[in-house]
Design an enzyme around this catalytic site. Structure first.
Site, PDB file in Angstrom:
ATOM      1  N   SER A   1      95.079  92.573   5.149  1.00  0.00           N
ATOM      2  CA  SER A   1      94.928  92.425   6.593  1.00  0.00           C
ATOM      3  C   SER A   1      96.045  91.553   7.144  1.00  0.00           C
ATOM      4  O   SER A   1      96.539  90.654   6.442  1.00  0.00           O
ATOM      5  CB  SER A   1      93.586  91.747   6.877  1.00  0.00           C
ATOM      6  OG  SER A   1      93.551  91.293   8.209  1.00  0.00           O
TER       7      SER A   1
ATOM      8  N   TYR B   1      88.631  84.905   4.885  1.00  0.00           N
ATOM      9  CA  TYR B   1      89.123  86.283   4.911  1.00  0.00           C
ATOM     10  C   TYR B   1      90.626  86.325   4.586  1.00  0.00           C
ATOM     11  O   TYR B   1      91.077  87.165   3.800  1.00  0.00           O
ATOM     12  CB  TYR B   1      88.833  86.839   6.305  1.00  0.00           C
ATOM     13  CG  TYR B   1      89.161  88.281   6.535  1.00  0.00           C
ATOM     14  CD1 TYR B   1      88.459  89.306   5.909  1.00  0.00           C
ATOM     15  CD2 TYR B   1      90.176  88.641   7.440  1.00  0.00           C
ATOM     16  CE1 TYR B   1      88.748  90.641   6.170  1.00  0.00           C
ATOM     17  CE2 TYR B   1      90.464  89.961   7.706  1.00  0.00           C
ATOM     18  CZ  TYR B   1      89.752  90.964   7.061  1.00  0.00           C
ATOM     19  OH  TYR B   1      90.042  92.275   7.331  1.00  0.00           O
TER      20      TYR B   1
ATOM     21  N   LYS C   1      92.231  88.184   1.425  1.00  0.00           N
ATOM     22  CA  LYS C   1      93.143  89.307   1.650  1.00  0.00           C
ATOM     23  C   LYS C   1      94.513  89.054   1.011  1.00  0.00           C
ATOM     24  O   LYS C   1      95.192  90.005   0.602  1.00  0.00           O
ATOM     25  CB  LYS C   1      93.278  89.584   3.151  1.00  0.00           C
ATOM     26  CG  LYS C   1      92.035  90.238   3.770  1.00  0.00           C
ATOM     27  CD  LYS C   1      91.650  91.536   3.049  1.00  0.00           C
ATOM     28  CE  LYS C   1      90.765  92.462   3.865  1.00  0.00           C
ATOM     29  NZ  LYS C   1      90.276  93.608   3.075  1.00  0.00           N
TER      30      LYS C   1
HETATM   31  P1  NAI Z   1      83.515  98.552   8.346  1.00  0.00           P
HETATM   32  O1  NAI Z   1      82.529  97.447   8.465  1.00  0.00           O
HETATM   33  O2  NAI Z   1      83.287  99.751   9.194  1.00  0.00           O
HETATM   34  O3  NAI Z   1      83.654  99.032   6.844  1.00  0.00           O
HETATM   35  C1  NAI Z   1      83.441  98.212   5.740  1.00  0.00           C
HETATM   36  C2  NAI Z   1      82.379  98.858   4.880  1.00  0.00           C
HETATM   37  O4  NAI Z   1      82.251  98.109   3.666  1.00  0.00           O
HETATM   38  C3  NAI Z   1      81.014  98.878   5.542  1.00  0.00           C
HETATM   39  O5  NAI Z   1      80.548 100.202   5.637  1.00  0.00           O
HETATM   40  C4  NAI Z   1      80.153  98.015   4.639  1.00  0.00           C
HETATM   41  O6  NAI Z   1      78.811  98.465   4.535  1.00  0.00           O
HETATM   42  C5  NAI Z   1      80.876  98.117   3.326  1.00  0.00           C
HETATM   43  N1  NAI Z   1      80.612  96.991   2.427  1.00  0.00           N
HETATM   44  C6  NAI Z   1      80.516  95.685   2.750  1.00  0.00           C
HETATM   45  N2  NAI Z   1      80.240  94.949   1.672  1.00  0.00           N
HETATM   46  C7  NAI Z   1      80.170  95.804   0.636  1.00  0.00           C
HETATM   47  C8  NAI Z   1      79.947  95.638  -0.763  1.00  0.00           C
HETATM   48  N3  NAI Z   1      79.711  94.427  -1.281  1.00  0.00           N
HETATM   49  N4  NAI Z   1      79.959  96.726  -1.549  1.00  0.00           N
HETATM   50  C9  NAI Z   1      80.175  97.964  -1.020  1.00  0.00           C
HETATM   51  N5  NAI Z   1      80.386  98.176   0.286  1.00  0.00           N
HETATM   52  C10 NAI Z   1      80.387  97.108   1.102  1.00  0.00           C
HETATM   53  O7  NAI Z   1      84.944  97.915   8.679  1.00  0.00           O
HETATM   54  P2  NAI Z   1      86.429  98.521   8.616  1.00  0.00           P
HETATM   55  O8  NAI Z   1      87.146  97.958   9.759  1.00  0.00           O
HETATM   56  O9  NAI Z   1      86.414  99.976   8.430  1.00  0.00           O
HETATM   57  O10 NAI Z   1      87.008  97.786   7.305  1.00  0.00           O
HETATM   58  C11 NAI Z   1      87.496  98.439   6.172  1.00  0.00           C
HETATM   59  C12 NAI Z   1      88.473  97.532   5.474  1.00  0.00           C
HETATM   60  O11 NAI Z   1      89.641  97.369   6.261  1.00  0.00           O
HETATM   61  C13 NAI Z   1      87.945  96.127   5.185  1.00  0.00           C
HETATM   62  O12 NAI Z   1      88.410  95.695   3.933  1.00  0.00           O
HETATM   63  C14 NAI Z   1      88.588  95.304   6.283  1.00  0.00           C
HETATM   64  O13 NAI Z   1      88.702  93.953   5.930  1.00  0.00           O
HETATM   65  C15 NAI Z   1      89.934  95.994   6.390  1.00  0.00           C
HETATM   66  N6  NAI Z   1      90.623  95.754   7.632  1.00  0.00           N
HETATM   67  C16 NAI Z   1      90.200  96.352   8.779  1.00  0.00           C
HETATM   68  C17 NAI Z   1      90.883  96.123   9.957  1.00  0.00           C
HETATM   69  C18 NAI Z   1      90.522  96.830  11.190  1.00  0.00           C
HETATM   70  O14 NAI Z   1      91.279  96.678  12.188  1.00  0.00           O
HETATM   71  N7  NAI Z   1      89.443  97.601  11.225  1.00  0.00           N
HETATM   72  C19 NAI Z   1      92.008  95.176  10.025  1.00  0.00           C
HETATM   73  C20 NAI Z   1      92.412  94.659   8.738  1.00  0.00           C
HETATM   74  C21 NAI Z   1      91.728  94.937   7.606  1.00  0.00           C
END
Ligand code: NAI
Length: 300
Positions: free
Chosen positions: A150, A163, A167
Site C-alpha cells: 500500500s 498497517y 505493508k
Molecule cells: P476489502 O475489505 O474489500 O477486501 C479484503 C478482504 O480480505 C475482505 O473480503 C475480508 O473479508 C478479507 N479478509 C480479512 N481478513 C482476512 C483473513 N484473516 N483471512 C482471509 N480473508 C480475510 O478491501 P480491499 O480494498 O479490496 O483490500 C484488498 C487488499 O488491498 C488489502 O490487502 C488492502 O490492504 C489492499 N489495499 C487496498 C487499497 C484500496 O485502495 N482499496 C489501497 C492499498 C492497499
C-alpha cells in the site's frame, strides 16, 4: 478467447470475497483459471467470520461459466488454504495475497491488539499462505505470486503505523522471495493498489469510491499471474487506469574517508550531498550496498 489465458492453472486469491480480491478472482476465472476464493468473511477490523462472501463470489464465477471453490480459512492458516486448492484442483500455480483489514488509530492510542491483528493478517498471513504454496510451486518449477502492499506502507500515512509496518514487511518478504524463487521459475511481484472498496469507504468520498473501480487494478494482477510475465521483484502502483513501477534508489552519496575521525559536524556539513539523489542508482540486491562501500574504501 485468444490472448493471455489461464487454462489448466489453479489460483488462490486470498480475501476474494469482495473488493479487489473478488475482481482479481472474476478476471482470472473468466480467462480459464480454476480459482480458490478464500475469504474469512469478517468485518473490516478483522472481527467475525462467515462463509457468505466467498460463496457469493464462487456463485458469480460459476454463473459466468468458470470454476471456483470457496475457502473460509484465515490467511494465518496457509496450509489449510493450499490444501483446499490441492483437494479441489490437484495443484497450485498462482497465489494472490490480497486479504486485509484496517485498524486505523494514532500511534499513541494504538492498543497491542490493534498492532498485532493488522500485522497478523497482512504480514504473517501473506507469509503463511506463501510458505504453504512455495513447495508446491518449487516442485513443479512454476509459480506466480502477487503481494499487496500500500502507499501507506511505501510512503506513510497518519494513523496507520500498524498497517504501514505490515505493508512494508510484505515488500521485504517479496524482495527476498524473488531470489529464492528464481531458479524454480517462481515470480514474485507486488502491487500498491488504489480502489473503491469497503476498506476505502472509511476514508474516501463516494464519488471517488465509485470512480476507482477494482476492475482497473486486476488486469495488472492477472498479467503478473500469467505465464508471459517475466518480471520478478517489482512493485507497481496501480489504480483508476494508472500504472507505474515503484522502486528505491540510492544516491551517489559522499565518501569522507576513514583516515581521520568523522565528526558529527562533518556529517551536518555534507548533508546536502548525502541527501542528493541527482546521480541515484537502483540497487538490485543487498550486496550492492556492501560492494559500493568496499570499492570506495579501496578494499576491492
Ligand atoms: P476489502 O475489505 O474489500 O477486501 C479484503 C478482504 O480480505 C475482505 O473480503 C475480508 O473479508 C478479507 N479478509 C480479512 N481478513 C482476512 C483473513 N484473516 N483471512 C482471509 N480473508 C480475510 O478491501 P480491499 O480494498 O479490496 O483490500 C484488498 C487488499 O488491498 C488489502 O490487502 C488492502 O490492504 C489492499 N489495499 C487496498 C487499497 C484500496 O485502495 N482499496 C489501497 C492499498 C492497499
Amino acid at each position: 478467447m485468444s490472448g493471455i489465458r489461464f487454462d489448466g492453472k489453479v489460483a488462490i486469491i486470498t480475501g476474494a470475497g469482495g473488493g479487489l480480491g473478488r475482481s482479481h478472482a472474476l478476471l482470472l476465472a473468466s480467462r480459464g483459471a480454476k480459482v480458490v476464493v478464500n475469504d474469512l468473511g469478517g468485518a473490516t477490523d478483522g472481527t467475525g467470520a462467515g462463509a457468505t462472501m466467498a460463496e457469493k463470489v464462487c456463485a458469480e464465477i460459476k454463473a459466468a461459466g468458470g470454476q471456483a471453490v470457496p475457502d473460509y480459512h484465515s490467511v494465518l492458516e496457509g496450509e489449510a488454504i493450499v490444501k483446499t486448492a490441492l483437494e479441489a484442483f490437484g495443484t497450485l500455480d498462482i497465489l494472490v495475497n490480497n486479504a486485509g483489514i484496517l485498524r486505523d488509530v494514532s500511534f499513541l492510542k494504538q492498543s497491542e491488539q490493534d498492532w498485532k491483528l493488522v500485522l497478523d493478517v497482512h504480514l504473517f498471513g501473506s507469509r503463511s499462505v506463501t510458505k504453504a504454496a512455495f513447495p508446491v510451486m518449487r516442485e513443479k518449477g512454476y509459480g506466480r505470486i502477487v503481494m499487496t502492499t500500500s502507499a501507506a506502507g511505501l510512503y506513510g500515512n497518519f494513523g496507520q503505523t500498524n498497517y504501514s509496518a505490515a505493508k512494508m514487511g510484505i515488500v521485504g518478504l517479496a524482495n527476498t522471495l524473488k531470489f529464492e524463487g528464481a531458479k524454480y521459475n517462481i515470480k514474485v511481484n507486488t502491487i500498491a493498489p488504489i480502489a473503491g472498496s469497503r476498506l476505502t469507504a472509511q476514508v474516501m468520498p463516494p464519488q471517488l469510491l465509485e470512480a476507482l473501480k477494482p476492475e482497473f487494478v486486476s488486469p495488472l494482477v492477472a498479467y503478473l499471474c500469467s505465464e508471459v510475465c517475466s518480471e520478478s521483484g517489482m512493485i507497481f502502483s496501480v489504480g483508476g487506469g494508472y500504472f507505474s513501477r515503484v522502486a528505491y534508489f540510492e544516491g551517489e552519496g559522499v565518501f569522507l574517508g576513514t583516515e581521520k575521525p568523522i565528526s558529527i559536524e562533518d556529517v551536518q556539513a555534507r548533508l546536502p550531498q548525502i541527501k542528493d539523489l541527482g546521480k541515484a542508482v537502483e540497487p538490485t540486491q543487498a550486496v550492492d550496498q556492501t560492494m559500493k562501500i568496499v570499492k570506495l574504501m579501496k578494499l576491492a
